[in-house]
Every structure is written in C-alpha cells, then in structure tokens.
Write a protein that holds these residues in place. Structure first.
Motif, PDB file in Angstrom:
ATOM      1  N   PRO A 146       0.833  -1.214   0.000  1.00  0.00           N
ATOM      2  CA  PRO A 146       0.000   0.000   0.000  1.00  0.00           C
ATOM      3  C   PRO A 146       0.864   1.261   0.000  1.00  0.00           C
ATOM      4  O   PRO A 146       2.068   1.217   0.244  1.00  0.00           O
ATOM      5  CB  PRO A 146      -0.799  -0.138   1.303  1.00  0.00           C
ATOM      6  CG  PRO A 146       0.084  -0.957   2.200  1.00  0.00           C
ATOM      7  CD  PRO A 146       0.809  -1.915   1.295  1.00  0.00           C
ATOM      8  N   ARG A 147       0.230   2.373  -0.277  1.00  0.00           N
ATOM      9  CA  ARG A 147       0.916   3.665  -0.308  1.00  0.00           C
ATOM     10  C   ARG A 147       1.292   4.081   1.109  1.00  0.00           C
ATOM     11  O   ARG A 147       0.467   4.058   2.011  1.00  0.00           O
ATOM     12  CB  ARG A 147       0.010   4.714  -0.944  1.00  0.00           C
ATOM     13  CG  ARG A 147       0.644   6.078  -1.146  1.00  0.00           C
ATOM     14  CD  ARG A 147      -0.283   6.955  -1.980  1.00  0.00           C
ATOM     15  NE  ARG A 147       0.284   8.261  -2.188  1.00  0.00           N
ATOM     16  CZ  ARG A 147       0.100   9.314  -1.382  1.00  0.00           C
ATOM     17  NH1 ARG A 147      -0.696   9.166  -0.320  1.00  0.00           N
ATOM     18  NH2 ARG A 147       0.653  10.470  -1.628  1.00  0.00           N
ATOM     19  N   ASP A 148       2.573   4.403   1.297  1.00  0.00           N
ATOM     20  CA  ASP A 148       3.071   4.836   2.602  1.00  0.00           C
ATOM     21  C   ASP A 148       2.652   6.284   2.839  1.00  0.00           C
ATOM     22  O   ASP A 148       3.032   7.199   2.084  1.00  0.00           O
ATOM     23  CB  ASP A 148       4.599   4.710   2.656  1.00  0.00           C
ATOM     24  CG  ASP A 148       5.126   4.801   4.078  1.00  0.00           C
ATOM     25  OD1 ASP A 148       4.637   5.651   4.845  1.00  0.00           O
ATOM     26  OD2 ASP A 148       6.037   4.025   4.426  1.00  0.00           O
ATOM     27  N   GLN A 149       1.861   6.504   3.885  1.00  0.00           N
ATOM     28  CA  GLN A 149       1.327   7.843   4.145  1.00  0.00           C
ATOM     29  C   GLN A 149       2.417   8.841   4.527  1.00  0.00           C
ATOM     30  O   GLN A 149       2.278  10.051   4.298  1.00  0.00           O
ATOM     31  CB  GLN A 149       0.266   7.774   5.257  1.00  0.00           C
ATOM     32  CG  GLN A 149      -0.926   6.891   4.915  1.00  0.00           C
ATOM     33  CD  GLN A 149      -1.708   7.413   3.734  1.00  0.00           C
ATOM     34  OE1 GLN A 149      -1.730   8.615   3.465  1.00  0.00           O
ATOM     35  NE2 GLN A 149      -2.361   6.507   3.005  1.00  0.00           N
ATOM     36  N   LYS A 150       3.533   8.350   5.094  1.00  0.00           N
ATOM     37  CA  LYS A 150       4.591   9.265   5.541  1.00  0.00           C
ATOM     38  C   LYS A 150       5.640   9.517   4.464  1.00  0.00           C
ATOM     39  O   LYS A 150       6.081  10.653   4.275  1.00  0.00           O
ATOM     40  CB  LYS A 150       5.264   8.693   6.789  1.00  0.00           C
ATOM     41  CG  LYS A 150       4.357   8.603   8.003  1.00  0.00           C
ATOM     42  CD  LYS A 150       5.124   8.081   9.216  1.00  0.00           C
ATOM     43  CE  LYS A 150       4.232   8.014  10.443  1.00  0.00           C
ATOM     44  NZ  LYS A 150       4.962   7.505  11.637  1.00  0.00           N
TER      45      LYS A 150
END
Length: 645
Positions: free
Chosen positions: A161-165
């Motif tokens: 998944p896309r890393d939010q940080k």
C-alpha cells in the motif's frame, strides 16, 4: 503486379543479393537462399533477423503465409541469416528424420521471444544417466504440470500500500516505498517468518541472474540438478571408470549448505478423519504404521508463488509393524492403486509414518522423542525419503535435464513437548537425493548424523561401484564465523532436509467423505476387508438393494481399491464409479446403477454378502453352553502350574 525489389542477405558464410517479388511469401525464398549457403545447412533451422545481434529472430518455416511486403521490407534492405549444420555421420552430413523425441522446429529461441513452433509432442524427462544427458530446448518439449504452467504465467510481485509518511506522489504514482516487491524479497520473508523460498520464487531469483531478457541474448535453462557420480563417455579417451579417471569425468568436491528453497511449501490434510483413522492402528495394536499419501497439488497463497500438497487419502501397503519401526513388504498392487487414484484425479504425493510411544500416564499422552536437543528427522528417515523422492522426480521445462527435485513429501506423526500427538512435514534436499543416488552416504546408529561411505569395500578392496569425492559442510563456529569442515566420517543430518508447514482447512471439502470402510492390510489387529463389508457399505442385503445409499457411499478410497481388485467392472464403468466418488453427482450415480457391471457386482454381493443371523433353538443353546464349560475346564488345566511374571 508488384515491381521486383532487391534484398541483401548476410550470414557467417558471406553476403549475397536476391531479386524477389514483394508479394511472395518468405518460405518461397528458401531454395534461392540455400544456393548461396553451404550444402550441410539444416534447412529446418534457418532463421532470419533484422539485426546481426539481439534482433528479432524468426524461423523461416514459421513465416508461412507472411508476404515480404507485409513486414515493411523495401528495395535494398538487408536481412541476417543464422543457421546450423547437419550432424556428421561417417564424414557425411545426414538429415535426421523428425520424431516425437526430436521436434521439427529444432532451432534455439535465441532472443527469448515466442516463436511459432511446428506441431510436436511433449516428452516426459528420462532418468538422468550422466551430467551431460541434457535435453535440447527443454522449454519446448518437456510437459510439466498444469499448476506449474499457471504459476509460470504469474509475476509473483507482492503489492504494497501507499506509505502515508514517505510517499509524496499522487494516488496513481509509485516510488521505492510502495512499489511491489519481488517474490524472493528477504525483507518480506523475514517479516512473514517464511523460512524457505518457494520453488517458483527461487526460480525467478536465479533466472533473473542467469538470463537478462532486456539483452535478448541466448536463453539458458536456469536450473541444473547436482551430479555427484563419475561421468560416462569421457572425451579424454582413457578407459572407463574404474579402470581410468581424469579431472573431466570425476565429480568435484561437495560443499553442503542448507537448501534455501523447498519444492512444496505446505501439506494440507483434507479432513482430520484421515489422520484419525490412520492412528487407530497404533491405538489398537501399539505398533508403528506407514502409509502413502494420495492427493493433488494446489497453489498456496500464504507464500509467494507457493505450492501445497492436499492429502485426500492414506493407503497402507503390506508391511510388518513393530513397536520401534516398520518394514515394508513387496507391494504387488501398487500400479492398480495408482490407477484408481488417477481415475479419481489424484496422485501419490508423499509418505507418512508414526513414531509414537505411550507415556503410560493413562491420559492419552505420548513420549516426546523429537525436539531441539535430540533430532527432528533421523538419518535413516532422510535416506528413505531421498530414495522415494528419487523415484518421483519433478518435470520442469526450466532445467537442462527436464527435471529438478521432487514434490514428494514426508510426514512424521510423533509426540510434541506437551505430550500430544503432532505432525511434522519434511523434504530431503536435492543434494541429499543425489548423494543417495551416488551411494555416497549411509545412515548411522546415531540419528543426528549421517555417515560418508568409505572408498573401499568391506573386504578392503577398492570400490568399483562408487567414487567418493571430498565432502565438506559449512557451519557457524563459536565465534560467529562461517567455517568449512570436513564431512568425513560424519556430518549433521540437518544439512539434508527442509521443513514444511502443515494444517487442516477451515471448511473441510474432502473428496472421500464416506470413509468407514475397513482399511487394507490390517489383519494383524483383526480388521479385514470382506464382501459382507462391501455389501453393508452399498446397502445390499439378501432381501433388498438400496441403490441411492450405495451411490452416496462410494466416496471411499479404500472401497474403490477393493472393488477394483474384484475385477467385475469394465474400464468405462470403473472410470464412471471414480467420477461419481469424486464429484458426488447423483445423476451420474444413477447412470452407474444402470450399467451391467454394477448390476453384476450387486448380484455377487447379494449372494455372498451380509445375511441376517439365524435364530437358534433352545437345544442348540444348551449344547453351546456345555461346549463353553468344557473348553473353560481344558483351558484351566493347561494353565495350571504356569507362573505369569
């Protein structure tokens, strides 16, 4: 009519020009091209390319129906020709005939791109006789399992998944923090606590290092089985071994390391009842038991590109069972059982045996023999497993010999540290299988170590049947450094096997869900297969025949094997019977009831099957009581004076 054009051709034999009609097809150029090439050129292996190196190679015979102007060739364009010579026989070139073992399209796939192959028949790999017994273009002729074909088409990438940080891009972007991982990613394996790579993950790993698709270079099969025997037909010209040997034909030194991959990742038992009925022999007799696992292979989604063996039945062959082990007898009906399994869509996938000792506490606990401080698989069991894997090789088109390893598994039922009964699953490594083939190792009295055989025989003479190379193994010493040790005379057995996981499905969907028929070869505990058991199972008695009950009760592998041994049904009827047992289809079951072979079977069972017991007269009951008293008195006299200690 199209205006003729001039095309230039270049081969390793030189250059020439041809005037051609753009509307002509490419195969029509073959006679003119052969006039400008040596006489020993194999016309079936002639290829054309648009570049001298790393171009798009096409077999000339595969361009049937393709016109010259269709590919965009213009006046003065240049094509490059690649060819192979015919084999030399007694100094003359002889064109071999195309057979099923030598396909018509014998050219190499030089650039890794798909070509249009001629019609040929795939072959199963033959047992390897020497390290040079390779198959030309195995990816074109070797027939592997449909499961392997499906896994070959998958990329195996692990999505993230896309890393939010860390990810600064949009929703449709991708960076190093969210790009999919390779199936052999060490970080992912460590995170999921996966000890070994799956076979197809390992294949992707070494293939990416062996072949670079972007270079469009000659393709090389990435897999190669170990070979620890003396090579036959050495080109050096010396007498064959043991009369002569040289550095070209003698095996190299062996350095053992833990195998990083496993051919099968998981063993799934379709139902707990399969293990429970297998353990009933030990519960009733106290002796150990061995059986062969029949099932099929499926994709295992818990491991990237993983494979699991699904066990549907256990067949117990003829054997002599004792408290501390088993001895297998000659199994004459093995092919018949394999045929029944094949009709049910199954195959032999492994072996299972017990190693249980009652703890004597009266609560069902058993002794824990296999643990960290003792052993998990003994040297004798590793040798046994390696021999079975050698008899069941895995066909793969990614190996230069057409085979690599084996999908055959070994399961052991023994006690765990809590005193319960547990299952452990293993596979012998490819090095262990080849060392057993080469007769380099033998089991030891100490189950934790394996012995390396000596060069000489028991009488002191030099061995003429095996050559023992140097054997080493690597270990981590007390200082944390990797050191190499000499494996002679013995080495730890842990280098020769890999562990597998096992379990049961959450929702059981076993194929054989009517399993209460007596199991074969259990006469020693008073359990035998009789016609009355078949009659009871199929709902047949002297008074009536319950057809629907019989159709619903055929889903039992042991029952199917017994009916097969009777020889009453024809091949078509037996195939229909196994199909009904596998699919549980009542419509086809009633079709089975209308066959002549099934009617004959029911008639035989009705005549010799289960009958109601006759009511005995009072006089006969008195006579039986008198006989029982007389027998009791004689039994007491025989034991009189006997001391039981």
């Amino acid at each position: 009519m199209s205006k003729p054009i001039l095309l230039r051709f270049e081969s390793r034999n030189g250059q020439f020009r041809l005037t051609v009609n753009p509307a002509d097809e490419f195969p029509a150029l073959l006679p003119k091209i052969l006039e400008n090439l040596p006489k020993d050129v194999d016309s079936r292996a002639l290829t054309l390319s648009n570049k001298p190196h790393a171009g798009e190679d096409r077999l000339l015979s595969s361009l049937k129906g393709v016109a010259i102007d269709r590919v965009g060739l213009k006046h003065g364009d240049k094509l490059y020709i690649k060819y192979t010579e015919l084999p030399q026989v007694n100094g003359n070139s002889v064109a071999p005939k195309a057979t099923s073992l030598q396909p018509h399209n014998s050219s190499n796939r030089l650039n890794g791109l798909p070509i249009l192959p001629a019609e040929d028949l795939p072959i199963a790999p033959l047992p390897q006789q020497s390290s040079s017994a390779t198959i030309k273009n195995p990816w074109e002729v070797v027939q592997q399992s449909p499961l392997d074909d499906r896994l070959d088409k998958k990329d195996g990438k692990i999505p993230r998944p896309r890393d939010q940080k860390m990810c600064k891009h949009g929703l449709k972007g991708m960076c190093d923090y969210c790009m999919p991982l390779e199936p052999f990613s060490p970080k992912y394996l460590e995170e999921k606590k996966i000890k070994h790579l799956s076979f197809h993950s390992y294949l992707r790993k070494i293939n990416s290092a062996t072949n670079k698709p972007e270079l469009k270079s000659s393709y090389m099969p990435p897999l190669s089985e170990p070979y620890y025997r003396v090579k036959r037909d050495c080109p050096s010209g010396h007498p064959p071994w043991p009369e002569g040997i040289c550095t070209k034909c003698q095996p190299s030194a062996i350095t053992l390391q833990p195998q990083p991959f496993r051919m099968v990742d998981h063993v799934e038992f379709a139902s707990p009842g399969i293990i429970d009925s297998f353990l009933n022999f030990w519960r009733r007799g106290g002796a150990q038991r061995i059986g062969y696992l029949y099932g099929h292979y499926e994709e295992y989604t818990e491991v990237p590109l993983g494979i699991k063996a699904v066990v549907e039945a256990i067949y117990e062959p003829p054997q002599v069972d004792e408290i501390d082990g088993c001895t297998l007898n000659s199994w004459e009906g093995e092919k018949e059982v394999d045929e029944v399994a094949r009709l049910c869509g199954l195959q032999k996938v492994g072996v299972i045996f017990t190693d249980l000792i009652d703890a004597g506490a009266g609560d069902g606990t058993v002794v824990c023999k296999r643990h960290m401080d003792s052993y998990y698989l003994s040297s004798l069991e590793v040798t046994f497993s390696a021999k079975l894997q050698a008899q069941n090789p895995k066909a793969t088109k990614w190996s230069d010999t057409g085979r690599f390893g084996s999908d055959f598994v070994t399961c052991v039922v023994s006690g765990d540290e809590d005193g319960g009964i547990a299952i452990s699953c293993f596979q012998a490594s490819n090095s262990a299988v080849e060392m057993v083939r080469a007769d380099l190792i033998e089991p030891s009295a100490d189950p934790t170590v394996m012995l390396v055989r000596k060069d000489d025989e028991e009488d002191g003479s030099e061995s003429r049947t095996r050559y023992i190379p140097e054997v080493f193994y690597r270990r981590i010493n007390e200082y944390g450094a990797s050191v190499q040790e000499n494996a002679k005379p013995s080495f730890p057995v842990e280098y020769l096997f890999v562990t597998l996981t096992h379990g049961f499905p959450k929702d059981s969907a076993a194929v054989f869900n009517a399993g209460d028929f007596p199991i074969e070869n259990r006469e020693v505990i008073g359990e035998s297969q009789e016609l009355r058991d078949v009659a009871k199972k199929l709902g047949v008695s002297s008074g009536k025949i319950e057809g629907e009950k019989g159709v619903r009760s055929v889903a039992d592998f042991h029952l199917l094997c017994f009916i097969h041994g009777m020889g009453v049904l024809s091949k078509e009827e037996e195939s229909l019977l196994c199909h009904v047992a596998r699919t549980h289809d009542l419509a086809e079951g009633f079709q089975l009831l209308n066959t002549s072979g099934w009617a004959t079977l029911l008639a035989i069972l009705q005549e010799s099957g289960e009958r109601p017991p006759k009511r005995r007269s009072p006089a006969s009951l008195l006579e039986a009581a008198d006989d029982y008293l007389d027998d009791s008195e004689q039994l007491a006299k025989r034991f009189k004076g006997t001391s039981l200690r």
